[in-house]
Design a protein around this motif. Structure first.
Motif, PDB file in Angstrom:
ATOM      1  N   GLU A  50      -5.630  -8.785  11.346  1.00  0.00           N
ATOM      2  CA  GLU A  50      -4.787  -9.711  10.578  1.00  0.00           C
ATOM      3  C   GLU A  50      -4.228  -9.029   9.338  1.00  0.00           C
ATOM      4  O   GLU A  50      -3.063  -9.246   8.973  1.00  0.00           O
ATOM      5  N   LYS A  51      -5.032  -8.212   8.666  1.00  0.00           N
ATOM      6  CA  LYS A  51      -4.551  -7.497   7.481  1.00  0.00           C
ATOM      7  C   LYS A  51      -3.483  -6.480   7.866  1.00  0.00           C
ATOM      8  O   LYS A  51      -2.467  -6.327   7.171  1.00  0.00           O
ATOM      9  N   LEU A  52      -3.691  -5.785   8.984  1.00  0.00           N
ATOM     10  CA  LEU A  52      -2.696  -4.815   9.432  1.00  0.00           C
ATOM     11  C   LEU A  52      -1.395  -5.506   9.838  1.00  0.00           C
ATOM     12  O   LEU A  52      -0.303  -4.998   9.572  1.00  0.00           O
ATOM     13  N   ALA A  57       4.317  -6.879   8.669  1.00  0.00           N
ATOM     14  CA  ALA A  57       5.360  -7.846   8.310  1.00  0.00           C
ATOM     15  C   ALA A  57       6.043  -7.477   7.002  1.00  0.00           C
ATOM     16  O   ALA A  57       7.199  -7.843   6.772  1.00  0.00           O
ATOM     17  N   LEU A  58       5.337  -6.722   6.150  1.00  0.00           N
ATOM     18  CA  LEU A  58       5.918  -6.263   4.885  1.00  0.00           C
ATOM     19  C   LEU A  58       6.739  -4.989   5.052  1.00  0.00           C
ATOM     20  O   LEU A  58       7.333  -4.515   4.079  1.00  0.00           O
ATOM     21  N   GLY A  59       6.744  -4.418   6.255  1.00  0.00           N
ATOM     22  CA  GLY A  59       7.569  -3.246   6.524  1.00  0.00           C
ATOM     23  C   GLY A  59       6.834  -1.969   6.828  1.00  0.00           C
ATOM     24  O   GLY A  59       7.448  -0.942   7.128  1.00  0.00           O
ATOM     25  N   VAL A  60       5.493  -1.985   6.772  1.00  0.00           N
ATOM     26  CA  VAL A  60       4.713  -0.777   7.052  1.00  0.00           C
ATOM     27  C   VAL A  60       4.653  -0.552   8.559  1.00  0.00           C
ATOM     28  O   VAL A  60       4.391  -1.481   9.328  1.00  0.00           O
ATOM     29  N   SER A  61       4.892   0.685   8.977  1.00  0.00           N
ATOM     30  CA  SER A  61       4.861   1.034  10.396  1.00  0.00           C
ATOM     31  C   SER A  61       3.660   1.881  10.780  1.00  0.00           C
ATOM     32  O   SER A  61       3.150   1.783  11.898  1.00  0.00           O
ATOM     33  N   SER A  62       3.218   2.752   9.852  1.00  0.00           N
ATOM     34  CA  SER A  62       2.188   3.735  10.181  1.00  0.00           C
ATOM     35  C   SER A  62       1.201   3.876   9.030  1.00  0.00           C
ATOM     36  O   SER A  62       1.524   3.595   7.874  1.00  0.00           O
ATOM     37  N   MET A  63       0.014   4.341   9.385  1.00  0.00           N
ATOM     38  CA  MET A  63      -1.052   4.531   8.404  1.00  0.00           C
ATOM     39  C   MET A  63      -1.848   5.773   8.782  1.00  0.00           C
ATOM     40  O   MET A  63      -2.186   5.958   9.944  1.00  0.00           O
ATOM     41  N   HIS A 262      -3.124   3.663  -1.183  1.00  0.00           N
ATOM     42  CA  HIS A 262      -4.137   2.996  -1.998  1.00  0.00           C
ATOM     43  C   HIS A 262      -5.524   3.619  -1.903  1.00  0.00           C
ATOM     44  O   HIS A 262      -6.361   3.364  -2.764  1.00  0.00           O
ATOM     45  N   ASP A 263      -5.832   4.352  -0.818  1.00  0.00           N
ATOM     46  CA  ASP A 263      -7.198   4.798  -0.517  1.00  0.00           C
ATOM     47  C   ASP A 263      -8.118   3.585  -0.361  1.00  0.00           C
ATOM     48  O   ASP A 263      -9.305   3.629  -0.703  1.00  0.00           O
ATOM     49  N   ALA A 264      -7.561   2.488   0.147  1.00  0.00           N
ATOM     50  CA  ALA A 264      -8.345   1.259   0.297  1.00  0.00           C
ATOM     51  C   ALA A 264      -9.213   1.328   1.547  1.00  0.00           C
ATOM     52  O   ALA A 264      -8.849   1.945   2.539  1.00  0.00           O
ATOM     53  N   VAL A 265     -10.365   0.669   1.469  1.00  0.00           N
ATOM     54  CA  VAL A 265     -11.290   0.571   2.603  1.00  0.00           C
ATOM     55  C   VAL A 265     -11.368  -0.894   3.008  1.00  0.00           C
ATOM     56  O   VAL A 265     -11.634  -1.752   2.174  1.00  0.00           O
ATOM     57  N   TYR A 266     -11.162  -1.169   4.295  1.00  0.00           N
ATOM     58  CA  TYR A 266     -11.261  -2.565   4.723  1.00  0.00           C
ATOM     59  C   TYR A 266     -12.672  -2.912   5.194  1.00  0.00           C
ATOM     60  O   TYR A 266     -13.235  -3.925   4.801  1.00  0.00           O
ATOM     61  N   LYS A 281     -14.894  -5.070  -7.714  1.00  0.00           N
ATOM     62  CA  LYS A 281     -14.733  -6.135  -8.711  1.00  0.00           C
ATOM     63  C   LYS A 281     -13.753  -5.729  -9.806  1.00  0.00           C
ATOM     64  O   LYS A 281     -12.967  -6.548 -10.288  1.00  0.00           O
ATOM     65  N   ALA A 282     -13.781  -4.454 -10.181  1.00  0.00           N
ATOM     66  CA  ALA A 282     -12.886  -3.963 -11.232  1.00  0.00           C
ATOM     67  C   ALA A 282     -11.487  -3.649 -10.724  1.00  0.00           C
ATOM     68  O   ALA A 282     -10.600  -3.314 -11.515  1.00  0.00           O
ATOM     69  N   SER A 283     -11.279  -3.782  -9.408  1.00  0.00           N
ATOM     70  CA  SER A 283     -10.007  -3.382  -8.791  1.00  0.00           C
ATOM     71  C   SER A 283      -9.512  -4.487  -7.854  1.00  0.00           C
ATOM     72  O   SER A 283      -9.472  -4.314  -6.631  1.00  0.00           O
ATOM     73  N   PRO A 284      -9.095  -5.640  -8.397  1.00  0.00           N
ATOM     74  CA  PRO A 284      -8.757  -6.792  -7.547  1.00  0.00           C
ATOM     75  C   PRO A 284      -7.540  -6.584  -6.654  1.00  0.00           C
ATOM     76  O   PRO A 284      -7.371  -7.316  -5.674  1.00  0.00           O
ATOM     77  N   ASN A 285      -6.672  -5.620  -6.976  1.00  0.00           N
ATOM     78  CA  ASN A 285      -5.483  -5.366  -6.158  1.00  0.00           C
ATOM     79  C   ASN A 285      -5.648  -4.190  -5.204  1.00  0.00           C
ATOM     80  O   ASN A 285      -4.667  -3.702  -4.639  1.00  0.00           O
ATOM     81  N   TRP A 286      -6.877  -3.766  -5.003  1.00  0.00           N
ATOM     82  CA  TRP A 286      -7.136  -2.594  -4.164  1.00  0.00           C
ATOM     83  C   TRP A 286      -7.138  -3.021  -2.701  1.00  0.00           C
ATOM     84  O   TRP A 286      -8.176  -3.336  -2.128  1.00  0.00           O
ATOM     85  N   ASN A 287      -5.960  -3.045  -2.086  1.00  0.00           N
ATOM     86  CA  ASN A 287      -5.837  -3.435  -0.685  1.00  0.00           C
ATOM     87  C   ASN A 287      -4.544  -2.865  -0.117  1.00  0.00           C
ATOM     88  O   ASN A 287      -3.665  -2.418  -0.858  1.00  0.00           O
ATOM     89  N   TYR A 288      -4.408  -2.904   1.203  1.00  0.00           N
ATOM     90  CA  TYR A 288      -3.286  -2.261   1.886  1.00  0.00           C
ATOM     91  C   TYR A 288      -1.910  -2.808   1.479  1.00  0.00           C
ATOM     92  O   TYR A 288      -0.898  -2.119   1.684  1.00  0.00           O
ATOM     93  N   ALA A 289      -1.849  -4.032   0.970  1.00  0.00           N
ATOM     94  CA  ALA A 289      -0.556  -4.681   0.704  1.00  0.00           C
ATOM     95  C   ALA A 289      -0.060  -4.494  -0.721  1.00  0.00           C
ATOM     96  O   ALA A 289       1.076  -4.861  -1.030  1.00  0.00           O
ATOM     97  N   HIS A 290      -0.867  -3.943  -1.591  1.00  0.00           N
ATOM     98  CA  HIS A 290      -0.553  -3.882  -3.023  1.00  0.00           C
ATOM     99  C   HIS A 290       0.741  -3.126  -3.312  1.00  0.00           C
ATOM    100  O   HIS A 290       1.560  -3.558  -4.135  1.00  0.00           O
ATOM    101  N   ILE A 291       0.959  -2.000  -2.654  1.00  0.00           N
ATOM    102  CA  ILE A 291       2.182  -1.225  -2.913  1.00  0.00           C
ATOM    103  C   ILE A 291       3.418  -2.039  -2.550  1.00  0.00           C
ATOM    104  O   ILE A 291       4.377  -2.115  -3.330  1.00  0.00           O
TER     105      ILE A 291
END
Length: 323
Positions: A50-52, A57-63, A262-266, A281-291
């Motif tokens: 679901e996160k991917l 939907a935001l335009g990301v094609s590859s990771m 982001h170097d985010a871990v799901y 906790k100190a990084s609330p926007n640390w996720n794949y969609a932030h950029i």
């Protein structure tokens, strides 16, 4: 035309589209496999997909998921996520830094022997899965807040850098390099790669955005390597305002050999430790969609053109992979 190993087969650089150059589907510190009874693969996969789909939907094609082999790389998990989400996923061969990884078996091996392992994973597949690595991961230094102050590139890390260089020369696979943002060794990494004859156009010096040192950036870029501004959202290490200030400054003087992530871990493997809990906790926007949701709008607001944004997110990954 160069070919790229993805977890679902071969792709070409032109296929990549908008690429997040450094993310993690799963990760765990060595030893996680002995404390992973809570991991519900089916539930975690459903949430990950679901996160991917959200970032698609935001335009990301590859990771690119450059998880080292000892930190929770799960090739069939990545393949299932790619298949169900439609996101093209590239995984890595390579070991982590000596402070947090680098298995004893590899410490006892020569650079040529390690390179042989990397080449096999790039050309034949990982552990009989048939899933091939598409990139080589290296790591120097530690992680701020988790490891002691770095004193330099260790002898084992130098050995792994030489192994990565030799595997790159044998296969053409690009190299992606972890660095500590508070004590980065990008210059030293390139020095070793230079001795080994590596093509710097296929090297990304990662975790640069929190360094905040223009001399460091200029030296790496002038040597022909790429910079990874690939930790947006990790406020616990460096605030996004500082990461953005460095990015705006480089773009303003004509440097755009930069890729974003982001170097985010799901999916964290093993129990959630206090160190990881603090980081999150100190990084609330640390996720794949932030950029897509926050950083790119900030770049636009600051006057960065759509062409330049496309350069960093589409054209540069394509060129890095040989397109």
């Amino acid at each position: 035309m160069a070919k790229i190993n993805t977890v679902l087969g071969i792709a070409e650089p032109k296929d990549l589209g908008f690429t997040l150059i450094h993310e993690h589907l799963s990760a765990g510190m060595p030893g996680w496999e002995f404390d992973n009874w809570r991991f519900d693969r089916k539930r975690q996969m459903a949430a990950l997909v679901e996160k991917l789909k959200e970032i698609k939907a935001l335009g990301v094609s590859s990771m690119v998921d450059p998880c080292p082999m000892e930190l929770g790389r799960i090739p069939d998990f990545a393949a299932e996520a790619a298949d169900k989400s439609g996101i093209r996923i590239i995984i890595a061969t390579g070991v982590y830094n000596e402070a947090l990884g680098f298995p004893a078996h590899f410490r006892m091996m020569s650079a040529d022997d390690i390179a042989e392992v990397y080449v096999r994973e790039l050309s034949e597949g990982i552990d009989g899965s048939g899933i091939k690595a598409g990139i080589i991961k290296t790591a120097t230094g530690g992680v701020p807040g988790w490891t002691p102050k770095d004193e330099g590139v260790t002898a084992n890390e130098q050995k792994a850098l030489r192994a990565a260089a030799r595997a790159h020369k044998a296969t053409g696979a690009p190299i992606l390099c972890h660095n500590s943002e508070l004590s980065p060794f990008g210059r030293e990494t390139l020095d070793i790669f230079g001795e080994e004859g590596v093509d710097f156009k296929r090297v990304l010096i990662g975790h640069a955005c929190g360094v905040g040192d223009m001399r460091y950036y200029f030296e790496i870029l002038e040597r022909g390597a790429w910079l990874g501004f690939d930790r947006f959202g990790i406020e616990a290490i460096a605030p996004d305002k500082m990461r953005l200030a460095s990015l705006f400054g480089l773009l303003a003087v004509g440097y755009d050999r930069i890729m974003l992530s982001h170097d985010a871990v799901y999916c964290w493997l093993g129990r959630m430790t206090k160190d990881v809990e603090h980081l999150m906790k100190a990084s609330p926007n640390w996720n794949y969609a932030h950029i897509c949701k926050n950083i790119i709008p900030a770049l636009r607001e600051g006057g960065v053109s759509e062409e330049k944004i496309r350069t960093m997110t589409v054209s540069n990954p394509r060129a890095y992979f040989g397109g």
